[in-house]
Design a protein around this motif. Structure first.
Motif, PDB file in Angstrom:
ATOM      1  N   LYS A 214       0.812  -1.216   0.000  1.00  0.00           N
ATOM      2  CA  LYS A 214       0.000   0.000   0.000  1.00  0.00           C
ATOM      3  C   LYS A 214       0.845   1.265   0.000  1.00  0.00           C
ATOM      4  CE  LYS A 214      -4.131  -1.725   2.386  1.00  0.00           C
ATOM      5  NZ  LYS A 214      -5.008  -1.533   3.573  1.00  0.00           N
ATOM      6  N   GLY A 215       2.152   1.135   0.206  1.00  0.00           N
ATOM      7  CA  GLY A 215       2.997   2.321   0.281  1.00  0.00           C
ATOM      8  C   GLY A 215       2.735   3.147   1.526  1.00  0.00           C
ATOM      9  N   LEU A 216       2.476   2.483   2.648  1.00  0.00           N
ATOM     10  CA  LEU A 216       2.175   3.209   3.882  1.00  0.00           C
ATOM     11  C   LEU A 216       3.372   4.032   4.332  1.00  0.00           C
ATOM     12  CD1 LEU A 216       0.331   0.455   5.967  1.00  0.00           C
ATOM     13  CD2 LEU A 216      -0.682   2.238   4.537  1.00  0.00           C
ATOM     14  N   CYS A 217       3.124   5.298   4.587  1.00  0.00           N
ATOM     15  CA  CYS A 217       4.154   6.212   5.087  1.00  0.00           C
ATOM     16  C   CYS A 217       3.456   7.499   5.494  1.00  0.00           C
ATOM     17  CB  CYS A 217       5.205   6.494   4.018  1.00  0.00           C
ATOM     18  SG  CYS A 217       6.581   7.537   4.568  1.00  0.00           S
ATOM     19  N   ALA A 218       3.904   8.106   6.580  1.00  0.00           N
ATOM     20  CA  ALA A 218       3.349   9.382   7.024  1.00  0.00           C
ATOM     21  C   ALA A 218       4.487  10.260   7.499  1.00  0.00           C
ATOM     22  CB  ALA A 218       2.329   9.183   8.143  1.00  0.00           C
ATOM     23  N   VAL A 219       4.389  11.560   7.219  1.00  0.00           N
ATOM     24  CA  VAL A 219       5.409  12.510   7.656  1.00  0.00           C
ATOM     25  C   VAL A 219       4.731  13.714   8.292  1.00  0.00           C
ATOM     26  CG1 VAL A 219       7.104  11.815   5.936  1.00  0.00           C
ATOM     27  CG2 VAL A 219       5.484  13.616   5.383  1.00  0.00           C
ATOM     28  N   SER A 220       5.416  14.318   9.248  1.00  0.00           N
ATOM     29  CA  SER A 220       4.910  15.543   9.861  1.00  0.00           C
ATOM     30  C   SER A 220       5.073  16.694   8.880  1.00  0.00           C
ATOM     31  CB  SER A 220       5.668  15.829  11.153  1.00  0.00           C
ATOM     32  OG  SER A 220       7.053  16.013  10.885  1.00  0.00           O
ATOM     33  N   HIS A 221       4.208  17.704   9.019  1.00  0.00           N
ATOM     34  CA  HIS A 221       4.251  18.837   8.089  1.00  0.00           C
ATOM     35  C   HIS A 221       4.370  20.179   8.794  1.00  0.00           C
ATOM     36  CE1 HIS A 221       3.504  16.338   4.623  1.00  0.00           C
ATOM     37  NE2 HIS A 221       2.495  15.765   5.246  1.00  0.00           N
ATOM     38  N   GLY A 222       4.551  20.145  10.100  1.00  0.00           N
ATOM     39  CA  GLY A 222       4.743  21.387  10.819  1.00  0.00           C
ATOM     40  C   GLY A 222       6.081  22.015  10.493  1.00  0.00           C
ATOM     41  N   ALA A 223       6.235  23.259  10.933  1.00  0.00           N
ATOM     42  CA  ALA A 223       7.474  23.981  10.639  1.00  0.00           C
ATOM     43  C   ALA A 223       8.658  23.434  11.422  1.00  0.00           C
ATOM     44  CB  ALA A 223       7.293  25.468  10.942  1.00  0.00           C
ATOM     45  N   GLY A 224       8.372  22.608  12.407  1.00  0.00           N
ATOM     46  CA  GLY A 224       9.452  22.078  13.240  1.00  0.00           C
ATOM     47  C   GLY A 224      10.156  20.901  12.610  1.00  0.00           C
ATOM     48  N   SER A 225      10.590  19.979  13.443  1.00  0.00           N
ATOM     49  CA  SER A 225      11.419  18.870  12.987  1.00  0.00           C
ATOM     50  C   SER A 225      10.612  17.846  12.197  1.00  0.00           C
ATOM     51  CB  SER A 225      12.077  18.197  14.192  1.00  0.00           C
ATOM     52  OG  SER A 225      11.085  17.687  15.071  1.00  0.00           O
ATOM     53  N   LEU A 226      11.331  17.077  11.394  1.00  0.00           N
ATOM     54  CA  LEU A 226      10.721  16.038  10.567  1.00  0.00           C
ATOM     55  C   LEU A 226      10.552  14.750  11.365  1.00  0.00           C
ATOM     56  CD1 LEU A 226       9.868  14.578   7.962  1.00  0.00           C
ATOM     57  CD2 LEU A 226      12.291  14.387   7.377  1.00  0.00           C
ATOM     58  N   VAL A 227       9.342  14.231  11.372  1.00  0.00           N
ATOM     59  CA  VAL A 227       9.042  12.913  11.923  1.00  0.00           C
ATOM     60  C   VAL A 227       8.471  12.074  10.791  1.00  0.00           C
ATOM     61  CG1 VAL A 227       7.716  11.592  13.616  1.00  0.00           C
ATOM     62  CG2 VAL A 227       8.575  13.870  14.208  1.00  0.00           C
ATOM     63  N   LEU A 228       9.018  10.893  10.595  1.00  0.00           N
ATOM     64  CA  LEU A 228       8.565   9.987   9.540  1.00  0.00           C
ATOM     65  C   LEU A 228       8.142   8.673  10.168  1.00  0.00           C
ATOM     66  CD1 LEU A 228      10.169   9.280   6.089  1.00  0.00           C
ATOM     67  CD2 LEU A 228       9.655   7.372   7.610  1.00  0.00           C
ATOM     68  N   VAL A 229       7.006   8.150   9.752  1.00  0.00           N
ATOM     69  CA  VAL A 229       6.494   6.872  10.250  1.00  0.00           C
ATOM     70  C   VAL A 229       6.301   5.924   9.081  1.00  0.00           C
ATOM     71  CG1 VAL A 229       4.595   5.710  11.425  1.00  0.00           C
ATOM     72  CG2 VAL A 229       5.350   7.953  12.207  1.00  0.00           C
ATOM     73  N   CYS A 230       6.742   4.681   9.247  1.00  0.00           N
ATOM     74  CA  CYS A 230       6.607   3.676   8.206  1.00  0.00           C
ATOM     75  C   CYS A 230       6.518   2.301   8.865  1.00  0.00           C
ATOM     76  CB  CYS A 230       7.783   3.731   7.227  1.00  0.00           C
ATOM     77  SG  CYS A 230       9.382   3.350   7.971  1.00  0.00           S
ATOM     78  N   PRO A 231       6.150   1.261   8.125  1.00  0.00           N
ATOM     79  CA  PRO A 231       6.168  -0.079   8.706  1.00  0.00           C
ATOM     80  C   PRO A 231       7.586  -0.481   9.093  1.00  0.00           C
ATOM     81  CG  PRO A 231       4.886  -0.030   6.672  1.00  0.00           C
ATOM     82  CD  PRO A 231       5.600   1.271   6.756  1.00  0.00           C
ATOM     83  N   GLY A 232       7.704  -1.280  10.152  1.00  0.00           N
ATOM     84  CA  GLY A 232       8.999  -1.803  10.547  1.00  0.00           C
ATOM     85  C   GLY A 232       9.329  -3.064   9.764  1.00  0.00           C
ATOM     86  N   LEU A 233      10.134  -3.914  10.331  1.00  0.00           N
ATOM     87  CA  LEU A 233      10.525  -5.161   9.681  1.00  0.00           C
ATOM     88  C   LEU A 233       9.755  -6.356  10.220  1.00  0.00           C
ATOM     89  CD1 LEU A 233      14.378  -4.609   9.438  1.00  0.00           C
ATOM     90  CD2 LEU A 233      12.753  -4.716   7.533  1.00  0.00           C
ATOM     91  N   GLN A 234       8.842  -6.112  11.158  1.00  0.00           N
ATOM     92  CA  GLN A 234       8.024  -7.180  11.716  1.00  0.00           C
ATOM     93  C   GLN A 234       6.547  -6.861  11.523  1.00  0.00           C
ATOM     94  OE1 GLN A 234       9.081  -8.190  15.823  1.00  0.00           O
ATOM     95  NE2 GLN A 234      11.053  -7.163  15.569  1.00  0.00           N
ATOM     96  N   LYS A 235       5.733  -7.895  11.494  1.00  0.00           N
ATOM     97  CA  LYS A 235       4.290  -7.734  11.373  1.00  0.00           C
ATOM     98  C   LYS A 235       3.760  -6.928  12.553  1.00  0.00           C
ATOM     99  CE  LYS A 235       1.767 -11.238  12.502  1.00  0.00           C
ATOM    100  NZ  LYS A 235       1.102 -12.567  12.510  1.00  0.00           N
ATOM    101  N   GLY A 236       3.008  -5.884  12.262  1.00  0.00           N
ATOM    102  CA  GLY A 236       2.413  -5.054  13.307  1.00  0.00           C
ATOM    103  C   GLY A 236       3.333  -4.020  13.906  1.00  0.00           C
ATOM    104  N   GLN A 237       4.580  -3.988  13.462  1.00  0.00           N
ATOM    105  CA  GLN A 237       5.550  -3.027  14.002  1.00  0.00           C
ATOM    106  C   GLN A 237       5.563  -1.745  13.179  1.00  0.00           C
ATOM    107  OE1 GLN A 237       9.940  -3.430  13.367  1.00  0.00           O
ATOM    108  NE2 GLN A 237       9.990  -3.833  15.574  1.00  0.00           N
TER     109      GLN A 237
END
Length: 434
Positions: A214-237
């Motif tokens: 699905k290409g799951l990925c989310a990033v913060s968009h505020g003026a502050g620091s970059l936070v990136l979220v994506c699936p890990g290497l394990q199921k549910g992580q």
């Protein structure tokens, strides 16, 4: 492999590739021309018209001529939607079709502009992903559908002031999704994520993930620091990258595979749902603490989208059940964490976070009966995929469907219940509105 191209072939005038911007490393081999600095403006409707004399096609089997409106006087072919997504502040949304892409304003609803890629015989032009950068002139495009405009393994950097692509990123496998920030371009493949600097397209980071179709990925968009979220290497992580502090946090969010997640604008809160689709969990991204858990329903469902309100007071969820739910969140990112076990003692929370009337049996009856339920709901036609975001007007949500539907609804934050429909359009047929 990712390859960055500056279009040194004749169709792109005055190329100025700089092979030193990104030295070959790992899977990357590049020559690149930096995209022009993004120029923001209040309305996209003032964009330059397309070049009336498009250059020859630089890609075999892909179409590149464009028009701002269909030129044929005959009955236009039916448009099929391949993609729909909100921009970063949900003020606009983009639609990818089998003939090009379109950009719409949410409030008030109107089509801002479109780019139709005219192939031979009214064919071609398929765009599977369109990623906006707020209201900027630069977009990211990925070809798709039965007759793609561009190869599906490439991200095309489109400058709508010039009405042409100004660069591309090529990969060995199909691009699943693209995310843009003012300073970063994030490209998601099946099992890898690439993070690039926006100004010069330099590769900054590579992340390995579990299979992520699905290409799951989310990033913060505020003026502050970059936070990136994506699936890990394990199921549910879930993997959380805090780039400012150079920290990586792994959260075991679910027992089954992660199906969807969303970040607040500042990246402090994360909402996740699994392939079961019954529960949604909200985490603190800094330390991985589970802050709240809400229940969408008892039956398995496919979660299509999660969205936080701008104040992180509300969370919206859409699923294949044809229902959009709005939940009240107890956690303010700027406030201390509230202990869920004591939440029933908070009178304000009791009003806005309805739970089952059998919640006093907590610990005796199954967890289902003590779950926190949605404040408000809106029922749609089942069978289409819908995504949701909060509107700019107070207590409103905007719902987009892959059937071309646009809904604006309002919910009652005190009494809850069924939302009120304020507006409906079929954005593929603007005249069909009521």
């Amino acid at each position: 492999m990712a390859t960055l191209s500056a279009y040194s072939s004749p169709p792109w005038p005055n190329p100025d590739p700089n092979p030193d911007l990104l030295a070959p490393q790992d899977e990357l081999d590049s020559q690149t021309q930096s995209p022009s600095e993004p120029q923001s403006y209040g309305s996209l409707s003032s964009i330059m018209p397309p070049n009336p004399n498009p250059n020859p096609n630089p890609f075999s089997n892909y179409n590149t001529s464009i028009s701002s409106q269909p030129q044929s006087t005959s009955q236009p072919p039916p448009i099929s939607l391949l993609h729909v997504s909100f921009n970063q502040d949900s003020g606009c949304f983009a639609a990818g079709t089998d003939h090009g892409f379109r950009i719409y304003n949410c409030d008030p609803f109107r089509e801002i502009f479109r780019r139709d890629f005219d192939g031979s015989g009214n064919s071609g032009g398929g765009i599977r992903a369109v990623e906006m950068l707020f209201r900027c002139n630069v977009l990211a495009l990925v070809g798709g559908g039965p007759d793609p405009q561009y190869p599906p393994n490439k991200v095309m950097i489109w400058d709508d002031h010039q009405s042409r692509c100004i660069g591309e990123l090529s990969f060995r496998s199909e691009v699943r999704s693209v995310k843009l920030r003012r300073d970063r371009i994030i490209v998601v493949l099946e099992q890898k994520i690439f993070v690039y600097n926006f100004a010069d397209l330099k590769l900054l980071h590579q992340i390995e993930t579990i299979a992520n179709p699905k290409g799951l990925c989310a990033v913060s968009h505020g003026a502050g620091s970059l936070v990136l979220v994506c699936p890990g290497l394990q199921k549910g992580q879930v993997r959380v990258e805090h780039y400012a502090s150079k920290r990586t946090k792994f959260i075991m969010a679910h027992d089954s595979r992660t199906a969807c997640f969303a970040l607040t604008q500042d990246g402090q809160l994360l909402a996740t749902a699994s392939t079961k689709g019954t529960l949604v969990r909200i985490f603190n991204t800094a330390d991985g603490t589970l802050l709240q858990e809400v229940r969408r329903g008892a039956d398995r469902a496919e979660i299509y989208s999660l969205a936080f309100s701008s104040t992180a007071q509300w969370l919206a969820v859409s699923s294949d059940k044809g229902t959009v739910h709005v939940f009240s969140l107890k956690i303010n990112p700027g406030s201390p964490v509230i202990d869920r076990s004591q939440s029933t003692n908070e009178p304000n929370l009791a009003l806005t976070s309805p739970a089952s009337s059998l919640s006093f049996f907590k610990g005796v009856l199954p967890k289902y009966f003590s779950s926190e339920w949605s404040v408000a709901q809106f029922h749609l036609i089942e069978g289409s995929q819908y995504i949701v975001a909060f509107g700019h007007q107070k207590n409103t949500v905007v719902i987009l469907g892959l059937d071309g539907s646009f809904y604006r609804c309002q919910f009652d934050p005190v009494n809850g219940g069924e939302m009120t429909q304020l507006e409906y359009h079929n954005f593929l047929k603007p005249e069909a509105a009521f």
